[in-house]
Design an enzyme around this catalytic site. Structure first.
Site, PDB file in Angstrom:
ATOM      1  N   LYS A  85       0.805  -1.229   0.000  1.00 10.99           N
ATOM      2  CA  LYS A  85       0.000   0.000   0.000  1.00 10.99           C
ATOM      3  C   LYS A  85       0.833   1.273   0.000  1.00 10.99           C
ATOM      4  CE  LYS A  85      -4.151  -2.007   2.032  1.00 10.99           C
ATOM      5  NZ  LYS A  85      -3.656  -3.357   2.371  1.00 10.99           N
TER       6      LYS A  85
HETATM    7  O1  LIG Z   1      -5.106  -4.232  -0.045  1.00 11.51           O
HETATM    8  C1  LIG Z   1      -5.544  -5.178   0.608  1.00 11.51           C
HETATM    9  O2  LIG Z   1      -5.184  -6.323   0.369  1.00 11.51           O
HETATM   10  C2  LIG Z   1      -6.630  -4.929   1.556  1.00 11.51           C
HETATM   11  C3  LIG Z   1      -7.530  -3.937   1.208  1.00 11.51           C
HETATM   12  C4  LIG Z   1      -8.749  -3.851   1.888  1.00 11.51           C
HETATM   13  O3  LIG Z   1      -9.615  -3.062   1.539  1.00 11.51           O
HETATM   14  N1  LIG Z   1      -8.988  -4.699   2.918  1.00 11.51           N
HETATM   15  C5  LIG Z   1      -8.090  -5.644   3.323  1.00 11.51           C
HETATM   16  O4  LIG Z   1      -8.401  -6.415   4.246  1.00 11.51           O
HETATM   17  N2  LIG Z   1      -6.868  -5.726   2.694  1.00 11.51           N
HETATM   18  C6  LIG Z   1      -5.841  -6.693   3.151  1.00 11.51           C
HETATM   19  O5  LIG Z   1      -6.332  -8.012   2.906  1.00 11.51           O
HETATM   20  C7  LIG Z   1      -6.001  -8.892   3.987  1.00 11.51           C
HETATM   21  C8  LIG Z   1      -7.269  -9.399   4.621  1.00 11.51           C
HETATM   22  O6  LIG Z   1      -6.988 -10.327   5.616  1.00 11.51           O
HETATM   23  P1  LIG Z   1      -8.105 -11.271   6.275  1.00 11.51           P
HETATM   24  O7  LIG Z   1      -9.172 -10.385   6.782  1.00 11.51           O
HETATM   25  O8  LIG Z   1      -7.352 -11.970   7.354  1.00 11.51           O
HETATM   26  O9  LIG Z   1      -8.599 -12.210   5.197  1.00 11.51           O
HETATM   27  C9  LIG Z   1      -5.105  -8.088   4.909  1.00 11.51           C
HETATM   28  O10 LIG Z   1      -3.769  -8.283   4.476  1.00 11.51           O
HETATM   29  C10 LIG Z   1      -5.503  -6.645   4.653  1.00 11.51           C
HETATM   30  O11 LIG Z   1      -4.455  -5.740   4.898  1.00 11.51           O
END
Ligand SMILES: O=C(O)c1cc(=O)[nH]c(=O)n1[C@@H]1O[C@H](COP(=O)(O)O)[C@@H](O)[C@H]1O
Length: 307
Positions: free
Chosen positions: A106
């Site tokens: 990011k």
């Molecule tokens: O850019 C991302 O991957 C991201 C964007 C977003 O809007 N929401 C989001 O959860 N993420 C990332 O996606 C992953 C979600 O993780 P879980 O919720 O454990 O499945 C994490 O690494 C967050 O930082």
């Protein structure tokens, strides 16, 4: 083009999902933690290297199932220099095992600084990955240093509508009759026009949270050629029926991420009694297969299954 490589892998594996390698020390099985506590004196180093071994188990367990992995750098930065070393080793191991790597970093800064970030991750000066996540709020001159690498087989995914509740605070505001996320989407479309590959998709993609299916539908209309990286499935409540809206009618156009839902599967009641501590990776493998099947079933029901 990066995007054609991604689509090729998705088709090969018949799986439009990505596993987020977001390790926490409490997810690491005791037998791995014990080994590294004995090996290294400092707590940081033993934790970081225990997480590396855990990541390698995960990669071995899922490499024939998923097209790519998405390590989120925060979980590595949290362990300092050793954590960053482990990030690099994780990326290297994933690539050696034939997986594409979408590094979730990011980044976003003024052009001259963005250029250095691009050099670090896409130019290989820190570590070379296939794509990174980018924050668009500094505008076009902060994006160009990254898009320039799209000519060199790299890709980026730009935040359009994030999965968290507070994304509404700014991203949903209205300006000239449009939501900010719609305006961002129009920009992503424009920034990606020069980088459309053989399959009709751009190497400049968009991040859209699985937790906002209605927004997903709207943004799919705005950005037909953008590939969507969709986090929020599983642990954040997004379902397969929600994420179906992120795909185009051709069954392509999206890759769905789950991190905790897969890499901590061995701690769930559902699998806990089924596998021994040393077999934790089998629970992770099973969870990855179930996610693939869940999404493919939902795509099939909506006449969007490509394969
Ligand atoms: O850019 C991302 O991957 C991201 C964007 C977003 O809007 N929401 C989001 O959860 N993420 C990332 O996606 C992953 C979600 O993780 P879980 O919720 O454990 O499945 C994490 O690494 C967050 O930082």
């Amino acid at each position: 083009m990066f995007i054609d490589q991604l689509i090729k892998k998705i088709k090969e594996k018949k799986n439009p999902s990505v596993v987020g390698l977001d390790p926490r020390i409490e997810f690491v099985p005791q037998f791995i933690k014990d080994k590294y506590t004995e090996m290294y004196k400092t707590e940081n180093k033993s934790a970081a290297y225990a997480m590396l071994e855990y990541n390698k188990f995960i990669i071995d367990a899922i490499k024939d199932i998923v097209p790519c992995v998405k390590p989120q750098i925060a979980f590595y930065e949290a362990y300092g220099i050793e954590g960053l070393e482990v990030f690099k080793e994780t990326v290297k191991y994933a690539k050696e095992n034939g997986l594409l790597v979408l590094a979730d970093v990011k980044r976003g800064d003024i052009g001259s600084t963005a250029k250095a970030y691009a050099q670090a991750y896409l130019g290989g000066c820190f570590i070379e990955v296939d794509s990174i996540t980018v924050n668009p709020y500094l505008g076009e001159d902060s994006i160009t240093p990254f898009t320039e690498y799209c000519d060199l087989n790299k890709g980026i995914f730009i935040l359009a509508k994030t999965s968290n509740k507070s994304s509404e605070d700014l991203q949903d505001l209205i300006s000239e009759d449009k939501r900010i996320y719609e305006i961002v989407a129009e920009h992503i479309k424009k920034w990606g026009e020069k980088y459309i590959g053989d399959n009709g998709y751009s190497s400049v993609g968009a991040v859209i949270g699985a937790t906002y299916p209605e927004v997903m539908k709207r943004l799919r209309e705005v950005m037909k050629n953008a590939y969507f990286l969709v986090p929020g499935y599983g642990a954040q409540g997004g379902t397969a029926l929600d994420v179906v809206h992120s795909f185009n009618e051709d069954g392509l156009g999206a890759i769905i991420n789950s991190s905790r839902g897969i890499i901590a599967a061995h701690l769930k009641d559902k699998y806990k009694d089924k596998y021994k501590d040393e077999e934790f990776y089998l629970a992770i493998r099973q969870a990855a297969i179930e996610m693939r099947d869940d999404i493919n079933n939902a795509l099939e029901k909506n006449n969007k299954l490509y394969y």
